[in-house]
Write a protein that holds these residues in place. Sequence first.
Motif, mmCIF file in Angstrom:
data_model
loop_
_atom_site.group_PDB
_atom_site.id
_atom_site.type_symbol
_atom_site.label_atom_id
_atom_site.label_comp_id
_atom_site.label_asym_id
_atom_site.label_seq_id
_atom_site.Cartn_x
_atom_site.Cartn_y
_atom_site.Cartn_z
ATOM 1 N N MET A 140 0.839 -1.192 0.000
ATOM 2 C CA MET A 140 0.000 0.000 0.000
ATOM 3 C C MET A 140 0.879 1.248 0.000
ATOM 4 N N VAL A 141 0.559 2.207 -0.855
ATOM 5 C CA VAL A 141 1.320 3.443 -0.960
ATOM 6 C C VAL A 141 0.494 4.588 -0.389
ATOM 7 N N PHE A 142 1.140 5.453 0.386
ATOM 8 C CA PHE A 142 0.430 6.603 0.948
ATOM 9 C C PHE A 142 1.275 7.856 0.780
ATOM 10 N N THR A 143 0.644 8.915 0.247
ATOM 11 C CA THR A 143 1.287 10.215 0.115
ATOM 12 C C THR A 143 0.770 11.121 1.218
ATOM 13 N N PHE A 144 1.681 11.739 1.998
ATOM 14 C CA PHE A 144 1.180 12.570 3.084
ATOM 15 C C PHE A 144 1.649 14.009 3.055
ATOM 16 N N SER A 145 2.656 14.380 2.273
ATOM 17 C CA SER A 145 3.081 15.776 2.253
ATOM 18 C C SER A 145 4.083 15.992 1.141
ATOM 19 N N GLN A 146 3.761 16.927 0.247
ATOM 20 C CA GLN A 146 4.695 17.375 -0.771
ATOM 21 C C GLN A 146 5.348 16.210 -1.515
ATOM 22 N N GLY A 147 4.557 15.221 -1.868
ATOM 23 C CA GLY A 147 5.077 14.100 -2.636
ATOM 24 C C GLY A 147 5.826 13.065 -1.830
ATOM 25 N N LEU A 148 5.829 13.186 -0.485
ATOM 26 C CA LEU A 148 6.502 12.194 0.347
ATOM 27 C C LEU A 148 5.643 10.931 0.421
ATOM 28 N N LEU A 149 6.255 9.801 0.158
ATOM 29 C CA LEU A 149 5.519 8.539 0.063
ATOM 30 C C LEU A 149 6.021 7.524 1.081
ATOM 31 N N VAL A 150 5.094 6.741 1.611
ATOM 32 C CA VAL A 150 5.417 5.569 2.421
ATOM 33 C C VAL A 150 4.716 4.372 1.792
ATOM 34 N N THR A 151 5.491 3.350 1.492
ATOM 35 C CA THR A 151 4.947 2.127 0.914
ATOM 36 C C THR A 151 5.063 1.017 1.942
ATOM 37 N N ARG A 152 3.920 0.452 2.326
ATOM 38 C CA ARG A 152 3.901 -0.581 3.353
ATOM 39 C C ARG A 152 3.622 -1.947 2.746
ATOM 40 N N LYS A 153 4.242 -2.956 3.331
ATOM 41 C CA LYS A 153 3.861 -4.325 3.024
ATOM 42 C C LYS A 153 2.741 -4.749 3.970
ATOM 43 N N ALA A 154 2.122 -5.868 3.692
ATOM 44 C CA ALA A 154 1.032 -6.341 4.534
ATOM 45 C C ALA A 154 1.555 -6.656 5.937
ATOM 46 N N PRO A 155 0.786 -6.340 6.969
ATOM 47 C CA PRO A 155 1.203 -6.670 8.337
ATOM 48 C C PRO A 155 1.406 -8.173 8.499
ATOM 49 N N GLU A 156 2.347 -8.532 9.324
ATOM 50 C CA GLU A 156 2.622 -9.933 9.615
ATOM 51 C C GLU A 156 2.742 -10.123 11.117
ATOM 52 N N LEU A 157 2.613 -11.344 11.569
ATOM 53 C CA LEU A 157 2.787 -11.667 12.980
ATOM 54 C C LEU A 157 4.164 -12.281 13.191
ATOM 55 N N ILE A 158 4.905 -11.726 14.115
ATOM 56 C CA ILE A 158 6.190 -12.287 14.504
ATOM 57 C C ILE A 158 5.981 -13.095 15.780
ATOM 58 N N VAL A 159 6.366 -14.338 15.747
ATOM 59 C CA VAL A 159 6.195 -15.233 16.895
ATOM 60 C C VAL A 159 7.564 -15.532 17.506
ATOM 61 N N PRO A 160 7.601 -16.029 18.726
ATOM 62 C CA PRO A 160 8.892 -16.397 19.328
ATOM 63 C C PRO A 160 9.642 -17.399 18.465
ATOM 64 N N GLU A 161 10.957 -17.257 18.419
ATOM 65 C CA GLU A 161 11.786 -18.113 17.572
ATOM 66 C C GLU A 161 11.715 -19.575 17.993
ATOM 67 N N ARG A 162 11.577 -19.810 19.285
ATOM 68 C CA ARG A 162 11.506 -21.175 19.817
ATOM 69 C C ARG A 162 10.209 -21.359 20.596
ATOM 70 N N PRO A 163 9.791 -22.591 20.836
ATOM 71 C CA PRO A 163 8.574 -22.820 21.624
ATOM 72 C C PRO A 163 8.687 -22.188 23.016
ATOM 73 N N THR A 164 7.587 -21.632 23.470
ATOM 74 C CA THR A 164 7.543 -20.970 24.779
ATOM 75 C C THR A 164 6.409 -21.565 25.606
ATOM 76 N N PRO A 165 6.420 -21.362 26.924
ATOM 77 C CA PRO A 165 5.376 -21.948 27.778
ATOM 78 C C PRO A 165 3.973 -21.506 27.378
ATOM 79 N N ARG A 166 3.043 -22.438 27.411
ATOM 80 C CA ARG A 166 1.627 -22.134 27.204
ATOM 81 C C ARG A 166 0.983 -22.079 28.587
ATOM 82 N N GLU A 167 0.650 -20.902 29.020
ATOM 83 C CA GLU A 167 0.111 -20.717 30.357
ATOM 84 C C GLU A 167 -0.676 -19.417 30.407
#
Length: 456
Positions: free
Chosen positions: A1-28
């Motif tokens: 997604m591309v967004f223009t917010f001021s004087q031609g300044l653009l921010v291009t975002r990728k879709a949000p993702e979930l980052i999970v712990p690298e290794r298994p963690t306690p379920r509690e």
Amino acid sequence: MVFTFSQGLLVTRKAPELIVPERPTPREVKQISDIDDQESLRFQIPLLFFYKNDPSPSMQGRDPVKVIREAISKALVFYYPLAGRLKEGYNRKLMVECNAEGVLFIEADANFTLEQLRDDLQPPCPYLNQLIYDVPGSEGILGCPLLLIQVTRLTCGGFIFAIRFNHTMCDAFGLVQFLKAIEDMARGERSPTLFPIWQRQILNARNPPQVTCIHHEYDAINTNEVPSDNMAHKSFFFSLKGIKALRNQLPFHLKDCSTFELLLAFLWKCRTIALKLQPEEIAKVCCIVNVRGKRYEMDIPPGYYGNAFTFSAVCSKAEQLCKNPIGYAVELVKKAKAQMNEEYIRSAADLMVIKGRRIKFSTRGNFIVSDLRNVGLGDVDFGWGKPIYAGTAGAVAVISFFTKYQNKNGEPGILVPICLPQSAMERLQEELKGLMIQGSAEDLCNINQTQIFSKL
């Protein structure tokens, strides 16, 4: 997604993702403390960190997005509750279901440099939603990700790190501790330098709970609340020279007050005048007091990353506050802080349980200030040097923050974002100038342009 917010300044975002712990963690399921679990903290707050292209030798040629994404996953192994979700139990008690669902992460690219942002580096941030996109469904408290992070690459090689966190899970000290763990992982460490400690029972209510102190911070003293629309949002920069000039207005026995006490009292008085409260109406200021360390004997261990603070409330009739010299307000602030002790903190936790966590601070006539100058935000270094600005994206309703800041002339000072109705903001600017020593107005306070907003 591309967004223009001021004087031609653009921010291009990728879709949000979930980052999970690298290794298994306690379920509690883990309960948060009764200090964490108060209605007034059930909100999310965004912070911004702006970094130049100044990588350490080990980071030369590396992508900050990739480095930070991987470091977050590793840090979550140790801070696994942050990858969970909040749910309510009996009597609205909040608890964390540690299920490793993960934290939200957004990768983005911009077509501009830090230099092009100029004064927009300081709050209020006029393009906040482009630097930390409000992912639909993520803004709640229950069942939502506890962290939202966006890293935006800039064309100059620098980047912007933005994070929004659920305040019931941690305070500023706790957040910085987690960010330092990400820093450790980014630098190749296998574990954090400071190991996280949960132990939220330390700040739970007593059994049976007993309210032994007067808690003006939660008094519903005014029924007419501040309107939420047509609000003006400004930052005020106070130079060290200007703060010294303000201190010279105090009587001799108060000249040793802290800079925080002085500036808090000054702004409280000016803000109250600007709001045009009735003479007999109560004006209130609440400063946030960190209860870590030996002074309060709370036995909070190093590594504790929950909310470890309470509100110290000061009240005055509006007429007395507005007509008296600033020393009057300073004395009230100093007295309230001096009365803070372990019993007060325990009493506050007990109050949360007795009232079912439904009480919260009022807004009209109330001013809440958190001092972030010494929590370590400006020391977070993922390998590209320390940020040129690190702090909140602005004020949040009646809550303002004191942040270290260096103006465009390289002069150090304190930056304070404030939200008020537009008409009151105009009066505040006049009062700030009127209460200064003649001839020193520019030394004391410089004001950036107004940003009108309806919601941060």
